[in-house]
Design a protein around this motif. Structure first.
Motif, PDB file in Angstrom:
ATOM      1  N   ASP A 157       0.992  -1.082  -0.222  1.00  0.00           N
ATOM      2  CA  ASP A 157      -0.116   0.011   0.000  1.00  0.00           C
ATOM      3  C   ASP A 157       0.921   1.212  -0.104  1.00  0.00           C
ATOM      4  OD1 ASP A 157      -1.868   2.024   0.311  1.00  0.00           O
ATOM      5  OD2 ASP A 157      -2.883   1.087   2.036  1.00  0.00           O
ATOM      6  N   LEU A 158       1.057   2.062  -1.139  1.00  0.00           N
ATOM      7  CA  LEU A 158       1.731   3.197  -1.295  1.00  0.00           C
ATOM      8  C   LEU A 158       1.283   4.412  -0.599  1.00  0.00           C
ATOM      9  CD1 LEU A 158       2.730   2.711  -4.962  1.00  0.00           C
ATOM     10  CD2 LEU A 158       4.253   1.823  -2.877  1.00  0.00           C
ATOM     11  N   GLY A 159       0.015   4.199  -0.152  1.00  0.00           N
ATOM     12  CA  GLY A 159      -0.522   5.374   0.479  1.00  0.00           C
ATOM     13  C   GLY A 159      -0.407   5.451   1.964  1.00  0.00           C
ATOM     14  N   LYS A 160       0.146   4.590   2.314  1.00  0.00           N
ATOM     15  CA  LYS A 160       0.842   4.493   3.983  1.00  0.00           C
ATOM     16  C   LYS A 160       2.143   5.115   4.175  1.00  0.00           C
ATOM     17  CE  LYS A 160      -2.341   0.828   5.357  1.00  0.00           C
ATOM     18  NZ  LYS A 160      -2.486  -0.330   6.270  1.00  0.00           N
ATOM     19  N   SER A 161       2.029   6.329   4.605  1.00  0.00           N
ATOM     20  CA  SER A 161       3.414   7.074   4.991  1.00  0.00           C
ATOM     21  C   SER A 161       4.469   6.354   5.782  1.00  0.00           C
ATOM     22  CB  SER A 161       3.131   8.415   5.053  1.00  0.00           C
ATOM     23  OG  SER A 161       2.465   8.581   6.499  1.00  0.00           O
ATOM     24  N   ASP A 162       3.682   5.373   6.779  1.00  0.00           N
ATOM     25  CA  ASP A 162       4.383   4.863   7.832  1.00  0.00           C
ATOM     26  C   ASP A 162       5.107   3.589   7.472  1.00  0.00           C
ATOM     27  OD1 ASP A 162       2.148   3.562   7.244  1.00  0.00           O
ATOM     28  OD2 ASP A 162       1.941   3.353   9.405  1.00  0.00           O
ATOM     29  N   GLY A 163       5.045   3.069   6.166  1.00  0.00           N
ATOM     30  CA  GLY A 163       5.823   1.954   5.640  1.00  0.00           C
ATOM     31  C   GLY A 163       5.021   0.874   5.732  1.00  0.00           C
ATOM     32  N   ALA A 164       4.079   0.641   4.844  1.00  0.00           N
ATOM     33  CA  ALA A 164       3.054  -0.432   4.878  1.00  0.00           C
ATOM     34  C   ALA A 164       3.953  -1.710   4.657  1.00  0.00           C
ATOM     35  CB  ALA A 164       1.950  -0.458   4.049  1.00  0.00           C
ATOM     36  N   GLU A 165       3.446  -2.933   5.254  1.00  0.00           N
ATOM     37  CA  GLU A 165       3.883  -4.114   5.155  1.00  0.00           C
ATOM     38  C   GLU A 165       3.509  -4.881   3.795  1.00  0.00           C
ATOM     39  OE1 GLU A 165       3.154  -6.948   8.154  1.00  0.00           O
ATOM     40  OE2 GLU A 165       4.107  -5.647  10.004  1.00  0.00           O
ATOM     41  N   GLU A 166       4.279  -5.679   3.141  1.00  0.00           N
ATOM     42  CA  GLU A 166       4.059  -6.176   1.789  1.00  0.00           C
ATOM     43  C   GLU A 166       2.861  -7.284   2.291  1.00  0.00           C
ATOM     44  OE1 GLU A 166       7.091  -7.663   0.151  1.00  0.00           O
ATOM     45  OE2 GLU A 166       8.233  -5.544  -0.167  1.00  0.00           O
ATOM     46  N   VAL A 167       1.899  -7.436   1.301  1.00  0.00           N
ATOM     47  CA  VAL A 167       0.789  -8.366   1.316  1.00  0.00           C
ATOM     48  C   VAL A 167       0.791  -9.294   0.242  1.00  0.00           C
ATOM     49  CG1 VAL A 167      -1.612  -8.619   1.305  1.00  0.00           C
ATOM     50  CG2 VAL A 167      -0.549  -6.905   2.291  1.00  0.00           C
ATOM     51  N   GLU A 168       0.762 -10.442   0.331  1.00  0.00           N
ATOM     52  CA  GLU A 168       0.841 -11.795  -0.572  1.00  0.00           C
ATOM     53  C   GLU A 168      -0.418 -12.271  -0.653  1.00  0.00           C
ATOM     54  OE1 GLU A 168       4.510 -13.996  -2.260  1.00  0.00           O
ATOM     55  OE2 GLU A 168       3.626 -15.085  -0.514  1.00  0.00           O
ATOM     56  N   GLU A 169      -0.996 -12.561  -1.936  1.00  0.00           N
ATOM     57  CA  GLU A 169      -2.256 -13.015  -2.381  1.00  0.00           C
ATOM     58  C   GLU A 169      -2.024 -14.110  -3.394  1.00  0.00           C
ATOM     59  OE1 GLU A 169      -5.566  -9.715  -2.495  1.00  0.00           O
ATOM     60  OE2 GLU A 169      -3.771  -8.809  -2.810  1.00  0.00           O
ATOM     61  N   GLU A 170      -2.871 -15.116  -3.493  1.00  0.00           N
ATOM     62  CA  GLU A 170      -2.863 -16.147  -4.628  1.00  0.00           C
ATOM     63  C   GLU A 170      -3.855 -15.787  -5.734  1.00  0.00           C
ATOM     64  OE1 GLU A 170      -1.678 -20.677  -4.029  1.00  0.00           O
ATOM     65  OE2 GLU A 170      -3.523 -20.343  -3.381  1.00  0.00           O
ATOM     66  N   PHE A 171      -3.644 -16.080  -6.873  1.00  0.00           N
ATOM     67  CA  PHE A 171      -4.813 -15.878  -8.036  1.00  0.00           C
ATOM     68  C   PHE A 171      -4.367 -16.861  -8.989  1.00  0.00           C
ATOM     69  CE2 PHE A 171      -3.947 -11.546  -6.531  1.00  0.00           C
ATOM     70  CZ  PHE A 171      -5.095 -10.796  -6.579  1.00  0.00           C
TER      71      PHE A 171
END
Length: 405
Positions: A157-171
């Motif tokens: 999430d680039l909208g979070k200035s506090d350094g958001a954690e990466e999220v991994e999803e399966e498709f």
């Protein structure tokens, strides 16, 4: 007569679309129409891709040569207008018609296309599928057997200035539609690394004012090169437009050069750049210049995509891709929409997206992998025999007669 028992039910796939520009939105609409579960990941704060004008530039790296991806996705300059009439710029069932209070010209400016894409989103309820301010970090195959191939998509999430954690999803499938007008393609000219003047790529050009009273060299005689040269000419001391050869100098351009001969000059080929600021041309002449603007195109770039070598970019040839869409060894779970250039968009992207959506649902089938590979190799050989350079592989305007529908 066909019994109902013989009719296979359509498959519903969980599909990730990367990019919410023209190609990504076309993909999202067609995938959902076909019954798929669609998620669109868009790194900027709105839809529209390149048609969303961004006044920001890569100021610290105006050549965009430091790394991929560039920090600023947009490459649109403020004055850009369509070179295709609006009648050819609409989806098949959502025409690009003039609207009261907006730019009603037949060849409108870039903002009108952006507003049209916003209207398209509203008309088909696509915004609910789009995650804005979401950067794609990595796309790779999930471990497991090939028949049940899945994709892991890691995003942030680039909208979070506090350094958001990466999220991994399966498709179940991934459609790459991130465009190809962001990563600058630069020529190789002797002396570029030592030339003392300012060097920028058209990716970082927005308005002419920064070049006031300068001697400017514009390298590249395509649409953007001619546009930028004419615009900069109004404020610069003089502009030198560089063409590769006389074949690039059309009759129309020759008339323009003659009309503005006091401030706009044609040069053929840059031989080298000198440390003292001189630009030496192919005929041996030289000038002392302040700025060079490279209007030399863009590179296809997929820094997030890890296919372990199944898909590569070699001299701007993305491949192997069956009909510019499916990599044979990874089809149909991985596809690309929007790779070809010099096509009528967005209906060309719509046709590609419809094909992808129907293949994923089972309504249409692809040839066996070996046959797709053979088709790609035949296409490459035909291009080579026709004298087309590798970096023109996806220029289908005069060569390819592919029909996706």
């Amino acid at each position: 007569m066909v019994c109902d028992d013989d009719i296979k039910p359509l498959q519903r796939q969980k599909v990730c679309v990367i990019g919410a520009g023209m190609a990504g939105l076309a993909s999202a609409r067609e995938l959902r129409r076909e019954g798929h579960d669609v998620t669109v990941l868009e790194q900027s704060g709105d839809v529209g891709g390149q048609w969303r004008y961004d006044p920001m530039t890569d100021g610290a790296d105006p050549l965009g040569a430091a790394a991929a991806p560039v920090k600023v996705h947009g490459s649109m300059y403020a004055s850009l207008r369509l070179i295709s009439a609006r009648e050819t710029m609409g989806f098949t069932d959502f025409q690009f018609a003039p609207k009261d209070g907006r730019d009603v010209r037949r060849f409108p400016g870039h903002r009108e296309v952006y507003l049209y894409l916003k209207d398209f989103c509203d008309a088909f309820g696509l915004m609910e599928l789009v995650r804005l301010n979401t950067g794609v970090v990595r796309v790779a195959l999930a471990p497991g057997p090939i028949p049940t191939r899945q994709w892991m998509v890691r995003s942030v999430d680039l909208g979070k200035s506090d350094g958001a954690e990466e999220v991994e999803e399966e498709f179940d499938a991934v459609v790459v539609a991130n465009g190809h007008y962001s990563q600058p393609r630069l020529p190789s000219i002797v002396g570029m690394e030592v030339w003392r003047g300012r060097q920028v790529h058209s990716h970082s050009y927005r308005v002419p004012e920064p070049f006031r009273d300068e001697v400017v060299v514009v390298v590249g005689c395509g649409a953007s090169g001619k546009d930028i040269a004419m615009e900069v000419r109004r404020v610069a001391k003089e502009v030198h437009l560089v063409a590769k050869s006389m074949e690039e100098v059309t009759q129309e351009l020759a008339k323009v050069l003659s009309k503005y001969s006091a401030s706009l000059h044609l040069q053929l080929h840059v031989e080298r750049l000198c440390e003292d600021g001189r630009v030496v041309f192919g005929d041996g002449s030289s000038i002392l210049a302040d700025t060079i603007i490279y209007c030399t195109g863009f590179n296809y770039s997929f820094p997030f995509l890890d296919t372990e070598g199944a898909v590569t970019v070699d001299d701007n040839c993305v491949g192997p891709l069956f009909e510019h869409v499916f990599p044979p060894s990874l089809a149909p779970s991985l596809s690309f929409v929007g790779i070809p250039v010099k096509v009528f968009a967005p209906w060309f992207f719509e046709a590609q997206a419809k094909w992808v959506a129907q293949v994923l649902s089972g309504k249409r089938t692809l040839p066996p992998e070996e046959e797709m590979v053979r088709s790609v190799e035949e296409y490459y050989r035909a291009r080579e025999a026709a004298g087309a350079p590798k970096n023109y592989t996806h220029d289908v305007s005069l060569f390819d007669t592919t029909d996706y529908i």
